[in-house]
Each structure stands twice: as structure tokens, then as C-alpha cells.
Design a protein around this motif. Structure first.
Motif, mmCIF file in Angstrom:
data_model
loop_
_atom_site.group_PDB
_atom_site.id
_atom_site.type_symbol
_atom_site.label_atom_id
_atom_site.label_comp_id
_atom_site.label_asym_id
_atom_site.label_seq_id
_atom_site.Cartn_x
_atom_site.Cartn_y
_atom_site.Cartn_z
ATOM 1 N N SER A 40 0.818 -1.175 -0.077
ATOM 2 C CA SER A 40 0.002 0.186 0.071
ATOM 3 C C SER A 40 0.830 1.316 -0.261
ATOM 4 C CB SER A 40 -0.871 0.119 1.368
ATOM 5 O OG SER A 40 -0.116 0.281 2.422
ATOM 6 N N PHE A 41 0.288 2.437 -0.368
ATOM 7 C CA PHE A 41 1.150 3.530 -0.231
ATOM 8 C C PHE A 41 1.799 4.054 0.896
ATOM 9 C CE2 PHE A 41 1.532 8.512 -0.606
ATOM 10 C CZ PHE A 41 2.575 8.611 -1.171
ATOM 11 N N GLU A 42 0.882 3.535 1.997
ATOM 12 C CA GLU A 42 1.345 3.829 3.278
ATOM 13 C C GLU A 42 2.486 3.277 3.953
ATOM 14 O OE1 GLU A 42 -1.890 3.634 2.247
ATOM 15 O OE2 GLU A 42 -3.260 4.408 3.738
ATOM 16 N N GLU A 43 2.677 1.893 3.278
ATOM 17 C CA GLU A 43 3.708 1.094 3.676
ATOM 18 C C GLU A 43 4.786 1.803 2.899
ATOM 19 O OE1 GLU A 43 1.872 -2.776 2.439
ATOM 20 O OE2 GLU A 43 3.267 -3.548 3.673
ATOM 21 N N VAL A 44 4.573 2.094 1.768
ATOM 22 C CA VAL A 44 5.959 2.671 0.843
ATOM 23 C C VAL A 44 6.428 3.863 1.625
ATOM 24 C CG1 VAL A 44 6.497 3.683 -1.146
ATOM 25 C CG2 VAL A 44 5.214 1.534 -1.201
ATOM 26 N N ILE A 45 5.390 4.896 2.181
ATOM 27 C CA ILE A 45 6.013 6.036 2.807
ATOM 28 C C ILE A 45 6.635 5.449 3.892
ATOM 29 C CG2 ILE A 45 5.423 8.147 4.338
ATOM 30 C CD1 ILE A 45 2.436 7.967 2.851
ATOM 31 N N LEU A 47 8.492 2.797 4.307
ATOM 32 C CA LEU A 47 9.604 2.315 3.785
ATOM 33 C C LEU A 47 10.582 3.259 3.543
ATOM 34 C CD1 LEU A 47 11.403 -0.288 2.642
ATOM 35 C CD2 LEU A 47 10.035 0.263 0.580
ATOM 36 N N LEU A 48 10.386 4.434 2.709
ATOM 37 C CA LEU A 48 11.366 5.420 2.245
ATOM 38 C C LEU A 48 11.765 6.289 3.364
ATOM 39 C CD1 LEU A 48 9.147 6.766 -0.876
ATOM 40 C CD2 LEU A 48 10.927 5.197 -0.775
ATOM 41 N N TRP A 49 10.899 6.322 4.351
ATOM 42 C CA TRP A 49 11.422 7.233 5.635
ATOM 43 C C TRP A 49 12.212 6.498 6.734
ATOM 44 C CZ3 TRP A 49 6.504 10.407 7.090
ATOM 45 C CH2 TRP A 49 5.978 11.312 5.820
ATOM 46 N N HIS A 50 11.929 5.256 6.647
ATOM 47 C CA HIS A 50 12.607 4.569 7.936
ATOM 48 C C HIS A 50 13.445 3.406 7.068
ATOM 49 C CE1 HIS A 50 10.090 6.005 11.114
ATOM 50 N NE2 HIS A 50 9.176 6.067 10.272
ATOM 51 N N LEU A 62 1.496 5.012 11.851
ATOM 52 C CA LEU A 62 1.774 5.909 10.584
ATOM 53 C C LEU A 62 0.455 6.362 10.084
ATOM 54 C CD1 LEU A 62 3.627 7.592 8.737
ATOM 55 C CD2 LEU A 62 3.029 5.441 7.187
ATOM 56 N N LYS A 63 -0.529 5.489 9.858
ATOM 57 C CA LYS A 63 -1.798 5.906 9.350
ATOM 58 C C LYS A 63 -2.565 6.676 10.114
ATOM 59 C CE LYS A 63 -3.143 1.609 6.643
ATOM 60 N NZ LYS A 63 -3.759 0.533 6.635
ATOM 61 N N SER A 64 -2.501 6.454 11.338
ATOM 62 C CA SER A 64 -3.292 7.219 12.291
ATOM 63 C C SER A 64 -2.594 8.786 12.452
ATOM 64 C CB SER A 64 -3.416 6.810 13.591
ATOM 65 O OG SER A 64 -2.682 6.691 14.437
ATOM 66 N N GLY A 336 8.821 10.744 -1.262
ATOM 67 C CA GLY A 336 10.207 10.779 -1.656
ATOM 68 C C GLY A 336 10.913 11.915 -1.400
ATOM 69 N N TRP A 337 10.465 13.275 -1.607
ATOM 70 C CA TRP A 337 11.220 14.510 -1.322
ATOM 71 C C TRP A 337 11.581 14.487 0.000
ATOM 72 C CZ3 TRP A 337 6.800 17.624 -4.304
ATOM 73 C CH2 TRP A 337 7.075 17.555 -5.511
ATOM 74 N N LEU A 338 10.562 13.863 0.817
ATOM 75 C CA LEU A 338 10.772 14.129 2.295
ATOM 76 C C LEU A 338 11.769 13.279 2.702
ATOM 77 C CD1 LEU A 338 6.976 14.485 3.312
ATOM 78 C CD2 LEU A 338 8.739 16.197 3.767
ATOM 79 N N ALA A 339 11.773 11.963 2.165
ATOM 80 C CA ALA A 339 12.949 10.908 2.652
ATOM 81 C C ALA A 339 14.121 11.579 2.118
ATOM 82 C CB ALA A 339 12.595 9.796 1.899
ATOM 83 N N HIS A 340 14.294 12.063 1.125
ATOM 84 C CA HIS A 340 15.653 12.708 0.699
ATOM 85 C C HIS A 340 16.040 13.841 1.610
ATOM 86 C CE1 HIS A 340 16.756 10.342 -3.047
ATOM 87 N NE2 HIS A 340 15.728 10.359 -3.050
ATOM 88 N N ILE A 341 14.975 14.752 1.825
ATOM 89 C CA ILE A 341 15.415 15.753 2.708
ATOM 90 C C ILE A 341 15.869 15.498 3.976
ATOM 91 C CG2 ILE A 341 14.107 17.747 3.982
ATOM 92 C CD1 ILE A 341 12.484 18.272 1.680
ATOM 93 N N LEU A 342 15.417 14.413 4.533
ATOM 94 C CA LEU A 342 15.946 14.057 6.261
ATOM 95 C C LEU A 342 17.207 13.347 5.946
ATOM 96 C CD1 LEU A 342 12.526 12.371 7.356
ATOM 97 C CD2 LEU A 342 13.223 14.500 7.667
ATOM 98 N N GLU A 343 17.266 12.586 4.666
ATOM 99 C CA GLU A 343 18.597 12.079 4.370
ATOM 100 C C GLU A 343 19.684 13.093 4.115
ATOM 101 O OE1 GLU A 343 19.297 9.943 0.576
ATOM 102 O OE2 GLU A 343 20.026 8.173 1.731
#
Ligand code: ACO
Ligand code: OAA
Length: 372
Positions: A40-45, A47-50, A62-64, A336-343
Motif C-alpha cells: 500500500s502507499f502508506e507502507e511505501v511511505i 519504507l522510504l522514511w525508515h 503511521l496511518k493514524s 520521496g522528497w521528504l525522505a531525501h530531505i531527511l537524508e
């Protein structure tokens, strides 16, 4: 100095988020083909962030968090009503609204890890609310409040239409969101990283990235594809339209890619969805026209379709306004942008390349009264 036009082939950073190797796209090592079918998209979010898939408990949390943060401040909604609504492209509205959101976030300039993660949640949660609310306000309709019991994809469609969406529409949007979530160092992600590498805040990075995604050589291509399909109109017109454009050396939107050579692995998932949805809506000609265009462009130029090509007929079949196609891309890509910004923040160094100067040599200043 060696100039590499468009930075083609230049490796500008390391990243552990997504990779494109030999035409295979992975998020954190998971093949996009696997994720498109199963995640699901939430799982992907998550995955990208963690950089790991969530457990059930982590996913629910995360969903809540996303559901709790989806409401927009009144100031943003009121702001829409001030826009010259007939002229404003939804990507411009989204860019402005995200910038405005930063003004009302008390943590906007806080740079600690937790504050930046909190902002990631807020932005990810609010992006679909902005797109849906703007789409309604410009038609004279009231925005629809987000619901906490719906998935991210379902909630987006619900806020857009005011009706609980059909399962097939939710499935299509969820898959499209998964497919668009990240893509290594594409132009908008690079923009986000360049921006925050000055230690500017997350809102500045996302605002800049939305600006970069808007262009038709990048995310704006999906809207341009639908414009082309509409202009062509019928299957009979495809051949002459496409060949004429190619002869005039004009680009066919939704084809070609800087990195992929054999083809964009995301396109086949969208092609499949386009076939299914256009049949269901009784408008198979959008899919048939698309496959005919693909046959000509691939045959003549050896250029395969990219992610933007079949997403156009998918979104059209879902009854979505054509100028909302790129904003939907942004609703996904913000993850993805947020994952890259945090990285980038984790291991920052200012991004500052050089330019080879091609202007005139040394000149002496001439006072204005003596200039010819
Ligand atoms: C999510 C995304 O951003 S995916 C990309 C979305 N963008 C599009 O679909 C717009 C159409 N495609 C394009 O403009 C390009 O293929 C890009 C921007 C995606 C990649 O650009 P680049 O790597 O810089 O390739 P460039 O534009 O230099 O093209 C190389 C050659 O292929 C041709 N070409 C590339 N794309 C196309 C196209 N879509 N239609 C026709 N010819 C094309 C160019 O004309 C050029 O030909 P030439 O060598 O004879 O001059
Ligand atoms: O990577 C790129 O250059 C463009 C692209 O396909 C994307 O951002 O999804």
C-alpha cells in the motif's frame, strides 16, 4: 573544466532510498514490480522514511498520524478564495499553499530530527487535502473534511468528490501513488536536496520541489499527454499526428527518459490499469490510441513510454480533471522528497557546482552618461 550538459551521468550524492540499475527500479532494495502489486502507499511511505517495511503496529501508527494531520488550517482554505481562480494552475496553488502552511507551523524552522519528522508527517498528510480542497473551491464547492477511517488513497478521492470511492478507483490511485513515490535523483528531488543543503527548512525544500515537478519535461508531462490524446481525438488520427510531430522534431510527451534505456518499469503497471479502466468506463479508445502512439514512437525513435504516458488515461478514466494529474504526482512524490530531505540533513554538505564562464572578457566600467 569539463561541462556535462544537464549533469547527465554525474553522480551527485549517495543515497539509500531508491536505485535505478540496469532499468530496474527499487525502493530500499524492493523491486518496484513487487511493491506495485503488493504494497500500500502508506507502507511505501514508511519504507522510504525508515528504510524498512513497517510491522502492523508501525503501519497503524503511521496511518493514524497521517489521518490526525490531514485537516488544513482555515487560513489556507481562506487563501484559496483570494486566488484569481480562473487563471491559477493547481500546481501553482499547491506550491503556494505548501509555502503558506510553513507560516502556520510553529516548528517550521526547528532543525532537530524529531521536528523535521513531525513536519514530514504534516506535509504528507496535508498535500492531498490541499489538492482536493483547491479542486473543489475553484468549482464553487465547499472543501470536504478528511475522514480517519479511510486509507490514504480512498481519503484523497473522497475529499475530491465528496463520495465514498469505488474499490477499483482506490486500487488504481493507491498503485499510482506507490509507483510515483520515489525515483533516485530526478530533477525535483535534486531541487529539494539543493534547497535544504543550505540548511533551509523542510517547507522551503518541498515548495522548491513542487516548482521543479511542474514543468512538462518532468511531472507536467502527464497533463501534456492527456492534452495530446484529446487533440488527436480518434484512433484514425494517431498515425498522421504522431508522424508529423516526429518529422518536425517535436517531442511526444510521455516518452523518453534520461536514465532508462530499455524502458521505464513503472509504465507497464499503468498500461495494464489503463486497459482495465478504459474498458470499464466504456472508453477503450484512450487506451487503444495510447498503444498505437507507443508502437509508432518506439518503432520510429526507439523511445519507450515513461511513467507519465499511461497515467494520463488512468486518471482520465477516474474522472479526474486533467490539470490535477501533476498535483497527484506531487501527492505521491512528496514522500520521496521528504525522505531525501531527511537524508540530506543527516549528512549535509552545501551543494554548489561550478559554471564555465562564456561571457565577455574583462571590461572597464563606463559611466552611464558616456555609454553609446
Ligand atoms: C516523471 C518524469 O519526469 S518522466 C519524463 C517526463 N517527460 C516527458 O515525457 C517529456 C518528453 N520527454 C523528454 O523531453 C525527454 O525524453 C526527457 C526530458 C524525459 C529526457 O531528456 P534528455 O535525457 O535530456 O534527452 P534529450 O531531450 O536530449 O533527447 C535525446 C534525443 O531523443 C529525442 N527525444 C527525447 N525524448 C523525446 C520524445 N519524447 N519525443 C521525441 N523525441 C524525443 C530528442 O529529440 C533527442 O534527439 P536528437 O539527439 O536527435 O536531438
Ligand atoms: O527520474 C527522472 O528523471 C524522472 C522520473 O522518471 C521521475 O521523477 O519519476
Amino acid at each position: 573544466m569539463t561541462v556535462t550538459r544537464g549533469l547527465e551521468g554525474v553522480v551527485a550524492t549517495t543515497s539509500s532510498i531508491s536505485s535505478i540499475i540496469d532499468d530496474t527500479l527499487t525502493y530500499v532494495g524492493y523491486d518496484i514490480d513487487d511493491l506495485a502489486v503488493n504494497a500500500s502507499f502508506e507502507e511505501v511511505i514508511y519504507l522510504l522514511w525508515h528504510r524498512k517495511l513497517p510491522t502492523q503496529i508501525e503501519l497503524e501508527e503511521l496511518k493514524s498520524q497521517l489521518a490526525d494531520n490531514a485537516r488544513l488550517p482555515k487560513e489556507v482554505l481562506d487563501h484559496f478564495k483570494m486566488y484569481p481562480i480562473d487563471q491559477v494552475h493547481p500546481m501553482a496553488a499547491l506550491r503556494s499553499a505548501v509555502s503558506l502552511l510553513g507560516l502556520y507551523d510553529q516548528e517550521a524552522d526547528a532543525m532537530d530530527e524529531q521536528a523535521n519528522y513531525n513536519k514530514a508527517i504534516r506535509l504528507q498528510a496535508k498535500m492531498p487535502s490541499i489538492v482536493a480542497a483547491f479542486a473543489r473551491v475553484r468549482k464553487g464547492l465547499e472543501p470536504v473534511e478528511p475522514r480517519k477511517d479511510l486509507s490514504f488513497a480512498a481519503n484523497f478521492l473522497y475529499m475530491l468528490t465528496g463520495n465514498e470511492p469505488e474499490a477499483i478507483a482506490v486500487e488504481a490511485i493507491d498503485k499510482a501513488l506507490v509507483l510515483h513515490a520515489d525515483h533516485e535523483l530526478n530533477a525535483s528531488t535534486f531541487t529539494a536536496r539543493v534547497c535544504v543543503a543550505t540548511l533551509a527548512d523542510v517547507y522551503s525544500g518541498i515548495t522548491a520541489a513542487i516548482g521543479a515537478l511542474k514543468g512538462p519535461l518532468h511531472g507536467g508531462a502527464n497533463e501534456a499527454v492527456m492534452k495530446m490524446l484529446t487533440e488527436i481525438g480518434t484512433l484514425e488520427n494517431v498515425d498522421s499526428y504522431v508522424r508529423e510531430k516526429l518529422e518536425k522534431k517535436e517531442k511526444i510527451m510521455g516518452f523518453g527518459h534520461r536514465v532508462y534505456r530499455k524502458g521505464d518499469p513503472r509504465a507497464k503497471h499503468l498500461r495494464e490499469m489503463s486497459k482495465k479502466l478504459t474498458e470499464l468506463t466504456g472508453e477503450p479508445h484512450w487506451y487503444e490510441m495510447s498503444t498505437q502512439i507507443e508502437a509508432i514512437v518506439t518503432g520510429e525513435k526507439n523511445l519507450p513510454p515513461n511513467v507519465d504516458f499511461y497515467s494520463a488515461s488512468v486518471y482520465h478514466s477516474l474522472g479526474i480533471d486533467h490539470d490535477l494529474f501533476t498535483p497527484i504526482f506531487a501527492v505521491s512524490r512528496v514522500s520521496g522528497w521528504l525522505a531525501h530531505i531527511l537524508e540530506q540533513y543527516e549528512n549535509n554538505r552545501l551543494i554548489r557546482p561550478r559554471a564555465e564562464y562564456t561571457g565577455p572578457g574583462m571590461q572597464k566600467y563606463v559611466p552611464i552618461g558616456l555609454r553609446g
